[in-house]
Design a protein around this motif. Structure first.
Motif, mmCIF file in Angstrom:
data_model
loop_
_atom_site.group_PDB
_atom_site.id
_atom_site.type_symbol
_atom_site.label_atom_id
_atom_site.label_comp_id
_atom_site.label_asym_id
_atom_site.label_seq_id
_atom_site.Cartn_x
_atom_site.Cartn_y
_atom_site.Cartn_z
ATOM 1 N N ASP A 153 -8.220 1.865 -1.743
ATOM 2 C CA ASP A 153 -9.295 2.639 -2.339
ATOM 3 C C ASP A 153 -9.596 2.119 -3.757
ATOM 4 O O ASP A 153 -8.696 1.967 -4.582
ATOM 5 C CB ASP A 153 -8.848 4.109 -2.373
ATOM 6 C CG ASP A 153 -9.880 4.972 -3.035
ATOM 7 O OD1 ASP A 153 -11.062 4.805 -2.703
ATOM 8 O OD2 ASP A 153 -9.501 5.786 -3.895
ATOM 9 N N GLU A 154 -10.880 1.859 -4.012
ATOM 10 C CA GLU A 154 -11.253 1.215 -5.271
ATOM 11 C C GLU A 154 -10.835 2.042 -6.491
ATOM 12 O O GLU A 154 -10.374 1.492 -7.492
ATOM 13 C CB GLU A 154 -12.766 1.003 -5.275
ATOM 14 C CG GLU A 154 -13.193 -0.178 -6.107
ATOM 15 C CD GLU A 154 -14.709 -0.315 -6.096
ATOM 16 O OE1 GLU A 154 -15.304 -0.332 -4.991
ATOM 17 O OE2 GLU A 154 -15.294 -0.393 -7.201
ATOM 18 N N THR A 155 -11.005 3.359 -6.389
ATOM 19 C CA THR A 155 -10.653 4.170 -7.560
ATOM 20 C C THR A 155 -9.160 4.099 -7.855
ATOM 21 O O THR A 155 -8.746 4.197 -9.002
ATOM 22 C CB THR A 155 -11.058 5.645 -7.374
ATOM 23 O OG1 THR A 155 -10.592 6.074 -6.102
ATOM 24 C CG2 THR A 155 -12.542 5.833 -7.480
ATOM 25 N N LYS A 174 0.835 -1.207 0.000
ATOM 26 C CA LYS A 174 0.000 0.000 0.000
ATOM 27 C C LYS A 174 0.870 1.258 0.000
ATOM 28 O O LYS A 174 0.592 2.223 -0.714
ATOM 29 C CB LYS A 174 -0.915 0.012 1.231
ATOM 30 C CG LYS A 174 -2.169 -0.824 1.027
ATOM 31 C CD LYS A 174 -2.892 -1.086 2.316
ATOM 32 C CE LYS A 174 -3.856 -0.007 2.730
ATOM 33 N NZ LYS A 174 -4.653 -0.426 3.912
#
Ligand code: LAN
Length: 724
Positions: A479-481, A420
């Motif tokens: 975060d999906e985006t 991440k």
């Protein structure tokens, strides 16, 4: 074969060269992945097992007296050991050596900028170079298992002199002898002549043009440098600045001495350097200059001498400096790799001076490439292998069904946090000829900031594997985006031209024709001018996208189309004998591993697919008596399978993984291979270093020390799942 890792005692010990106290070195790792070693007179903490291991000391971890009784036991031992090497920030560090042309660049840049060379660096770099000199002729090659070449010998000779070894030292005498025998510095390839010019022990008059004016050409021309392979572009950018500005260190005593040592039969001031522009020794000529290049050089020399307006040159230098600044800013002065890192450093001193922010930050950044090892201090091929190693380790632990175990659960969670932190959260500056990077990953760190197609895909797979665990706390998801943005970039990287339709290259889509290779003037590397379709990169992207479409329907039509086209490319890249040639490691076994995983993801296995079957049959015929596989690095130069005398654990693991993804129907070859891996496991739970694993640009080897931990584990765990 040369196998430096097994030499005992080390040549530097036999010669009684000074050494620092190994117990005083500590490795630091930042959340972004950036790492560096420091030497302490009074170390503030104990060394970790990894630090001890990499310095050749006893890691102090558990040992086992009997070989593992089952794959289960072997897996547990190996992961227990390797987990202790995890850094506090969640990543694994790596002694990423091989290329022998890096230290000289840094040392010459330090000298030419009058920058202090930390005393411990000088001692340990000296040890490293002495330990890696060729055991017979005392020279150096392009990489650490190479024959001696002019490039390696001249540059490392100079480096050792700057680091303080006197010309009268036996090591230097021997090296001078070999240097002369190979043809001497006048026959050095371009990149070596470049560093000699900077040090003022060769003249810019003897250099074929490296015109900064190229950067002013319109981008639609296929020869615009913005269309070259990222690394080649990044290196020729500062090189062209130094060439255009004729940067050369002021002559001093050492330079005067070097001028006589390098050219023992000539008087330096009388050498007509222009005559030696294309002098090149045959040992350095993997890719000799083409007729096209020679002609272009003649034309450019003429243009430069008689036609070029001075204003144009100034304008070009300004644009080149602007591009250098953008590269520095995009990566916080780390730059794409160790070669342009030191060139940009040099330029910061000559243009902006020693008090500038740029110079100071560059000076700090040098440490990110210097790595302490048992043999001394070396320079790594990138600022590390952090994302790549961490992704495969996660995949291996999750794949082995151990990600939720008490023992390895925390390891995996910490590794996930590292990924991440290493994901790119911004794009590079729009003027810098870069692709998108938002949401993607590179090979090493967030700071370095270069998207690599397969690194993004493998990290994506690792992240998805973790986010799909039952015990995963959804609030920690990426975060999906941001993940979708990685997909956007991946899709944009797919090649569309006829020549490589559906494939993926390394960092960018192919931007110019492979005919540009005629302009390759480095001579020591092949396939460097532009991007090429790489079967391993294409495989990884298929793997990443297939994992992604299991959990998301984002742009699903395009994702499906990309997967289909990529698989068509993979199938078309298979040779008639069923084999795939690798580009980034040695060699066929490596490429097969990725290809069969990719194809298994679209349901093509041994039973259902002729091509997969052919691929497996090819591999199985290469299996050796002892049940293992072993390929020599020459395979990469020749693009032919070259077996070694003995098998190697890493390649054995790769071949097993291939057969297992393909669901090879016969247990016997796998059982034999698994037994071999278990027998070869060492008393700590690791596997021995046997041969160099990696390669680049067809000619240069580079080691991937962590491959011998996670790939054998992956092979054994897949074997256990399929057959036990
Ligand atoms: C690497 C290392 C990783 C490698 C893989 C991800 C394995 C590959 O699949 C794609 C290409 C990539 C990212 C790659 C490209 C070339 C690199 C960066 C290297 C081999 C490591 C060192 C090399 C670099 C070019 C060394 C510096 C030398 C020059 C010729 C500039």
């Amino acid at each position: 074969p040369r196998n430096i890792k097994l030499v005992n005692p080390l040549p530097s010990e036999v010669l009684d060269l000074p050494a620092t106290n190994k117990h005083h070195w500590l490795l630091h790792s930042e959340p972004s992945g950036s790492q560096y070693w420091s030497y302490y007179d009074n170390p503030p903490r104990e060394q970790t097992p990894y630090e001890k291991y990499v310095l050749g000391l006893d890691p102090g971890t558990q040992t086992y007296d009997t070989p593992p009784a089952s794959p289960d036991v072997a897996i547990d031992r190996a992961l227990t050991y390797f987990a202790q090497f995890q850094q506090p920030n969640g990543m694994w560090s790596c002694q990423y050596g091989g290329p022998m042309f890096l230290i000289p660049g840094q040392v010459i840049a330090l000298y030419a900028t009058k920058s202090p060379i930390p005393k411990e660096w000088a001692i340990e770099m000296t040890r490293y170079l002495v330990n890696l000199a060729h055991p017979i002729d005392g020279g150096w090659g392009l990489h650490f298992t190479d024959k001696s070449t002019v490039f390696g010998t001249v540059l490392n000779y100079i480096a050792l002199r700057i680091l303080g070894l006197p010309a009268s030292h036996p090591v230097m005498k021997k090296a001078r002898h070999t240097m002369a025998k190979l043809g001497g510095p006048l026959k050095c390839p371009q990149w070596g002549k470049f560093w000699m010019c900077v040090l003022n022990v060769y003249s810019w008059d003897g250099m074929d043009p490296i015109p900064p004016e190229f950067w002013l050409l319109p981008y639609w021309l296929p020869i615009h440098p913005g269309r070259w392979w990222v690394h080649t572009r990044a290196v020729y950018l500062p090189m062209s600045y130094c060439y255009g500005a004729r940067i050369a260190a002021p002559v001093d005593d050492l330079i005067t001495e070097l001028r006589t040592e390098l050219y023992p039969d000539m008087v330096y001031d009388n050498i007509d350097f222009a005559k030696y522009k294309d002098a090149l020794s045959s040992v350095d000529a993997y890719y000799p200059p083409t007729g096209v290049l020679k002609l272009a050089n003649k034309f450019l020399s003429f243009w430069e001498t008689y036609l070029m307006p001075k204003k144009l040159k100034e304008k070009a230098l300004k644009e080149v400096k602007r591009q250098i600044d953008l590269e520095d800013l995009n990566s916080d002065y780390l730059d794409i790799g160790p070669v342009n890192n030191v060139m940009n450093f040099l330029i910061s001193y000559y243009v902006e001076g020693p008090d500038s922010v740029s110079y100071k930050r560059h000076y700090e950044r040098l440490a990110n490439f210097n790595y302490m090892t048992r043999e001394g201090m070396m320079m790594t091929g990138t600022d590390g292998v952090q994302v790549w190693d961490t992704s495969f380790t996660i995949q291996t632990i999750v794949g082995a069904g151990l990600a939720e175990s008490e023992k390895f659960g925390p390891v995996v969670r910490n590794a996930y946090n590292f990924l991440k932190n290493a994901q790119f959260v911004s794009n590079a500056h729009p003027d810098s000829y870069r692709e998108g990077r938002l949401g993607c990953w590179g090979f090493s760190t967030r700071t370095q900031g270069y998207t690599v197609s397969d690194c993004t895909a493998e990290a994506l797979k690792a992240v998805i594997m973790i986010q799909s665990l039952d015990s995963f706390n959804k609030s920690e998801s990426i975060d999906e985006t941001l993940l979708n943005s990685a997909i956007d970039v991946l899709l944009s990287l797919q090649n569309v031209g006829r020549f490589a339709f559906g494939s993926f290259a390394s960092y960018e889509p192919i931007r110019a024709t492979p005919l540009m290779e005629y302009m390759n003037s480095a001579t020591v590397f092949g396939n460097i001018m532009v991007e090429y379709p790489y079967v391993e990169c294409t495989d990884s992207v298929v793997i990443g996208l297939c994992n992604f479409r299991r959990v998301s329907s984002y742009r699903s039509d395009e994702v499906n189309r990309a997967i289909n086209n990529a698989c068509q490319y993979i199938l078309s890249a298979q040779r008639p004998d069923g084999s795939w040639v690798g580009a980034w490691a040695v060699c066929f076994t490596y490429a097969h591993m990725f290809a069969t995983e990719a194809l298994s993801n679209i349901g093509r296995t041994y039973e259902s697919d002729d091509q997969v079957r052919k691929g497996c049959d090819f591999l199985v015929t290469q299996q050796m008596e002892d049940g293992g596989w072993g390929e020599n690095f020459r395979a990469c130069e020749l693009c032919e399978y070259v077996p070694t005398a003995e098998s190697h654990c890493v390649q054995t693991a790769w071949a097993m993984i291939s057969l297992l993804y393909a669901q090879y129907p016969d247990k016997e070859p796998l059982e034999k291979a698994a037994k071999l891996l278990m027998d070869k496991q060492d008393r700590y739970g690791g596997w021995p270093y046997e041969e160099v694993e990696g390669v680049f640009n067809r000619t240069c080897t580079i080691e991937y020390p962590n491959y011998k931990f996670y790939f054998p584990v992956k092979a054994l765990s897949m074997y256990r799942k399929a057959w036990l």
